[in-house]
Design a protein around this motif. Structure first.
Motif, mmCIF file in Angstrom:
data_model
loop_
_atom_site.group_PDB
_atom_site.id
_atom_site.type_symbol
_atom_site.label_atom_id
_atom_site.label_comp_id
_atom_site.label_asym_id
_atom_site.label_seq_id
_atom_site.Cartn_x
_atom_site.Cartn_y
_atom_site.Cartn_z
ATOM 1 N N ASP A 56 0.829 -1.201 0.000
ATOM 2 C CA ASP A 56 0.000 0.000 0.000
ATOM 3 C C ASP A 56 0.867 1.256 0.000
ATOM 4 N N GLY A 57 1.947 1.235 0.812
ATOM 5 C CA GLY A 57 2.834 2.394 0.874
ATOM 6 C C GLY A 57 3.609 2.614 -0.408
ATOM 7 N N ALA A 58 4.123 1.513 -0.982
ATOM 8 C CA ALA A 58 4.867 1.627 -2.244
ATOM 9 C C ALA A 58 3.982 2.192 -3.342
ATOM 10 N N ILE A 59 2.749 1.713 -3.413
ATOM 11 C CA ILE A 59 1.806 2.207 -4.418
ATOM 12 C C ILE A 59 1.464 3.669 -4.163
ATOM 13 N N HIS A 60 1.322 4.020 -2.907
ATOM 14 C CA HIS A 60 0.997 5.400 -2.520
ATOM 15 C C HIS A 60 2.041 6.374 -3.070
ATOM 16 N N TYR A 61 3.318 6.090 -2.819
ATOM 17 C CA TYR A 61 4.365 6.997 -3.273
ATOM 18 C C TYR A 61 4.499 6.976 -4.807
ATOM 19 N N ALA A 62 4.385 5.796 -5.387
ATOM 20 C CA ALA A 62 4.534 5.682 -6.843
ATOM 21 C C ALA A 62 3.455 6.453 -7.587
ATOM 22 N N LYS A 63 2.252 6.487 -7.046
ATOM 23 C CA LYS A 63 1.179 7.243 -7.689
ATOM 24 C C LYS A 63 1.529 8.727 -7.766
ATOM 25 N N HIS A 64 2.105 9.258 -6.707
ATOM 26 C CA HIS A 64 2.511 10.669 -6.713
ATOM 27 C C HIS A 64 3.621 10.902 -7.741
ATOM 28 N N LEU A 65 4.600 10.010 -7.769
ATOM 29 C CA LEU A 65 5.758 10.195 -8.649
ATOM 30 C C LEU A 65 5.444 9.932 -10.113
ATOM 31 N N SER A 66 4.430 9.111 -10.382
ATOM 32 C CA SER A 66 4.127 8.735 -11.775
ATOM 33 C C SER A 66 3.565 9.898 -12.593
ATOM 34 N N GLU A 67 3.292 11.024 -11.918
ATOM 35 C CA GLU A 67 2.861 12.212 -12.656
ATOM 36 C C GLU A 67 3.957 12.683 -13.613
ATOM 37 N N LYS A 68 5.223 12.460 -13.231
ATOM 38 C CA LYS A 68 6.349 12.917 -14.056
ATOM 39 C C LYS A 68 7.331 11.802 -14.427
ATOM 40 N N TYR A 69 7.206 10.634 -13.802
ATOM 41 C CA TYR A 69 8.190 9.566 -13.996
ATOM 42 C C TYR A 69 7.512 8.240 -14.367
ATOM 43 N N THR A 70 8.291 7.364 -14.995
ATOM 44 C CA THR A 70 7.956 5.945 -15.003
ATOM 45 C C THR A 70 8.535 5.381 -13.710
ATOM 46 N N VAL A 71 7.700 4.723 -12.909
ATOM 47 C CA VAL A 71 8.113 4.317 -11.559
ATOM 48 C C VAL A 71 7.984 2.806 -11.385
ATOM 49 N N LEU A 72 9.038 2.211 -10.825
ATOM 50 C CA LEU A 72 8.978 0.820 -10.392
ATOM 51 C C LEU A 72 8.867 0.830 -8.876
ATOM 52 N N ALA A 73 7.741 0.364 -8.350
ATOM 53 C CA ALA A 73 7.484 0.373 -6.908
ATOM 54 C C ALA A 73 7.694 -1.029 -6.358
ATOM 55 N N ILE A 74 8.546 -1.134 -5.323
ATOM 56 C CA ILE A 74 8.889 -2.443 -4.760
ATOM 57 C C ILE A 74 8.536 -2.462 -3.286
ATOM 58 N N ALA A 75 7.720 -3.434 -2.910
ATOM 59 C CA ALA A 75 7.303 -3.596 -1.518
ATOM 60 C C ALA A 75 8.025 -4.800 -0.919
ATOM 61 N N ILE A 76 8.638 -4.600 0.251
ATOM 62 C CA ILE A 76 9.399 -5.651 0.926
ATOM 63 C C ILE A 76 8.873 -5.818 2.344
ATOM 64 N N SER A 77 8.615 -7.058 2.748
ATOM 65 C CA SER A 77 8.257 -7.315 4.153
ATOM 66 C C SER A 77 8.989 -8.563 4.630
ATOM 67 N N GLY A 78 9.328 -8.548 5.947
ATOM 68 C CA GLY A 78 10.066 -9.667 6.532
ATOM 69 C C GLY A 78 11.363 -9.201 7.146
ATOM 70 N N THR A 79 11.910 -10.019 8.040
ATOM 71 C CA THR A 79 13.147 -9.654 8.741
ATOM 72 C C THR A 79 14.266 -10.661 8.525
ATOM 73 N N THR A 80 14.034 -11.670 7.696
ATOM 74 C CA THR A 80 15.091 -12.612 7.317
ATOM 75 C C THR A 80 15.002 -12.847 5.820
#
Length: 622
Positions: free
Chosen positions: A99-123
């Motif tokens: 959700d967070g990665a998509i949130h930021y990418a939507k803002h940036l995609s106004e001027k950029y092609t954006v690759l949004a990567i979401a990572i979860s986990g500690t190992t």
């Protein structure tokens, strides 16, 4: 709010992975920023991107940019708990990684092609990784897939991310659209600030692209003063040409058109008025714009005739009647169609006797490279299997630069008349197996002007027996009686004729058809019917600023249907038909198609009448 210790662990895993994949290598052109950015455009776009909706700035954990393509960004958003990888509706950017990665990418995609990567986990073993591509603000985002259509669920090297993102159909479409828009903007800039002649504008673009191939020039031009940059530009071009394994005479022919630009007064030291707006001079500003907007494109999309795109855009603004120039550049999708009709492969030798900016050769090369297995085969294609002739020295320079920008092919380009005996003798020795042609379109059809069909005949005469020759020519060539039609059939077999869209060459009005011949088998001896296709609708639509484009993504399915129908000689009512023809007949589908009148509507009738009226107006038969 301070980040938790566990989230720092996730970030450390990402940072270590990026380091292992070479993202932090010095001098690789990649910049990695963490939870901030010094890029003014990024800061502006994220100025109100706070995930808690308070209107403040917000930043993802990592923002990755690169010098190769300033319009491409990668962003990472991290969460320690894999249960917080993605919400059901993807609408909780504070708590979930996707959700967070998509949130930021939507803002940036106004001027950029954006690759949004979401990572979860500690190992490493527990990580969940999701990759999403945002082609643009107005295009839906999607999960990133690899060449086999499988979702990408790992962190990849930058080169792989960039390649997969660039060849996403929506990203490629947007990049093509951006390039067309930029070509129009660049014309306005050159016209208003540099006052360079119309015919020299595309040379200015192609020469700059070659100069930017020179690493030293690309790294140092921004620090040069306006007195030195023109000399550095021409020297960079000469250095790149000297790397090429081509005869010195061809190098001299190619460099000559660029020398006038290298001393153009309006590109040197700015006058008092210009210096206010561009203190470093117009030329440096122009190089900056091409470096930012064109160089990234040409380094990725090798099948696109970039120089031809600029030439065609600049051609629109030449004074007088554009049709009278006799220059009709082939649209990219038609160049692609030629390669599919010929079914070119790694063992073919492709000839274009009126090469123009090299669009057919570029398309053929890309299709041939797809069939190559080894590096040796790929080098052989580039070095030995592409042959072009171009009469105009300036156009020859454009074609040669186009091939240089794609890694070779220029050694077999000839500057001169395609009817020159020395050039003809040289080409015959190569035994071309495929010919592609868009000949100069004559206007008056006077005795002093060579008929298009004689260019077709000459191309076929240069091919070896059984070779395929394809040409796109004005419709009246196949309708009107002409001695050239008989001369063609006396030596070659007319395999197929396809009626093309009336406005294919918009804004130039030239109703056309594609003819396909088998070389050196007389038509009568072949005892074969000619296949006719009615290819009037290619899915392209006229737009106000971009010309004809595939607005609704119809072309790929139409293209595949056309090619399958042609290869299998399929007969479909109203679309295709076979018929025995002679030189006295009309070589056009409309003369032989059978119509199912029960399906005709009033709109169909009105459309045919309109099309015929346009055809008569643009293509009068004497």
């Amino acid at each position: 709010m301070a980040k938790g210790t566990n989230e720092r662990i996730t970030e450390n895993i990402v940072r270590d992975t990026l380091r292992n994949l070479g993202y932090y290598e010095p001098n690789n052109g990649i910049t990695i920023e963490e939870q901030k950015s010094e890029i003014a455009k990024v800061k502006a776009l994220l100025s109100k991107s706070s995930k808690n909706q308070k209107g403040n700035s917000g930043y993802p954990e990592f923002i990755i940019s690169n010098k190769l393509d300033p319009n491409f960004l990668i962003v990472f958003e991290c969460k320690p708990d894999t249960k917080k990888h993605a919400s059901f509706k993807l609408d909780k950017p504070v708590d979930f990684a996707v959700d967070g990665a998509i949130h930021y990418a939507k803002h940036l995609s106004e001027k950029y092609t954006v690759l949004a990567i979401a990572i979860s986990g500690t190992t490493l073993d527990s990580l969940k990784i999701s990759n999403y591509i945002f082609p643009s603000e107005n295009t839906p985002y999607k999960e990133l897939v690899n060449e086999h259509g499988h979702q990408v669920t790992e962190i990849l090297p930058f080169e792989d991310y960039y390649r997969l993102s660039s060849f996403d159909p929506e990203v490629a479409k947007k990049r093509h659209s951006d390039l067309i828009s930029f070509s129009r903007e660049l014309h306005e800039f050159i016209w208003a600030k540099a006052k360079v002649s119309e015919e020299d504008k595309p040379l200015l673009v192609s020469g700059t692209l070659i100069a930017l191939m020179n690493n030293s020039f690309q790294k140092t031009y921004s620090s040069l003063n306006s007195d030195d940059i023109q000399e550095a530009w021409i020297n960079a071009i000469k250095k790149e040409l000297n790397k090429a394994e081509i005869p010195q005479g061809k190098k001299d022919t190619m460099i000559q058109p660029y020398t006038a630009i290298a001393v153009h007064p309006n590109l040197g030291k700015p006058d008092t008025k210009t210096a206010i707006e561009y203190p470093d001079g117009v030329f440096k500003e122009l190089i900056d714009r091409i470096n930012e907007n064109v160089w990234p494109f040409i380094s990725i999309y090798h099948d696109f005739d970039v120089v031809g795109q600029f030439y065609g855009e600049f051609l629109k603004y030449t004074a007088g009647d554009k049709k009278a120039l006799g220059i009709v550049l082939t649209p990219k999708h038609i160049a692609e169609l030629f390669s599919l009709i010929a079914n070119v492969h790694k063992d073919d030798i492709v000839l274009d006797i009126c090469a123009g900016t090299g669009g057919f050769l570029i398309s053929a090369m890309q299709h041939m490279l797809k069939t190559a297995v080894t590096e040796e085969e790929r080098l052989d294609i580039k070095k030995n299997r592409l042959i072009g002739i171009e009469n105009s020295p300036k156009m020859f320079a454009l074609a040669a630069s186009n091939m240089i920008l794609r890694g070779d092919g220029k050694a077999n380009l000839h500057q001169g008349s395609c009817f020159d005996e020395a050039i003809t003798a040289s080409i015959k020795k190569s035994k071309p197996t495929v010919g592609m042609l868009n000949p100069p379109y004559s206007q008056s059809k006077s005795d002093a002007e060579l008929h298009e069909l004689y260019f077709v005949k000459h191309m076929l005469d240069l091919l070896q027996k059984g070779a395929t020759g394809i040409a796109i020519i004005p419709m009246n060539c196949v309708i009107s009686p002409h001695l050239a039609k008989q001369e063609l059939l006396n030596k070659h077999t007319l395999k197929a004729v396809m009626t093309m869209p009336i406005e294919l060459f918009y804004p130039v009005g030239a109703p056309t058809c594609i003819v396909v011949f088998e070389a050196h088998t007389p038509h009568l001896k072949a005892h074969k019917k000619t296949w006719f296709g009615y290819w009037r609708e290619d899915g392209y639509m006229k737009t106000k600023h971009l010309g004809r484009i595939d607005l609704n993504n119809k072309w790929s399915s139409i293209r595949d249907r056309w090619i399958e129908s042609y290869r299998n000689n399929e007969i479909h009512p109203g679309e295709s038909v076979s018929a025995h023809v002679t030189a006295d007949d009309e070589w056009v589908a409309e003369a032989y198609l059978e119509t199912d009148y029960s399906t005709i509507t009033k709109n169909d009738f009105e459309k045919v009448v309109r099309d015929y009226a346009v055809f008569k107006m643009l293509n009068e038969v004497n």
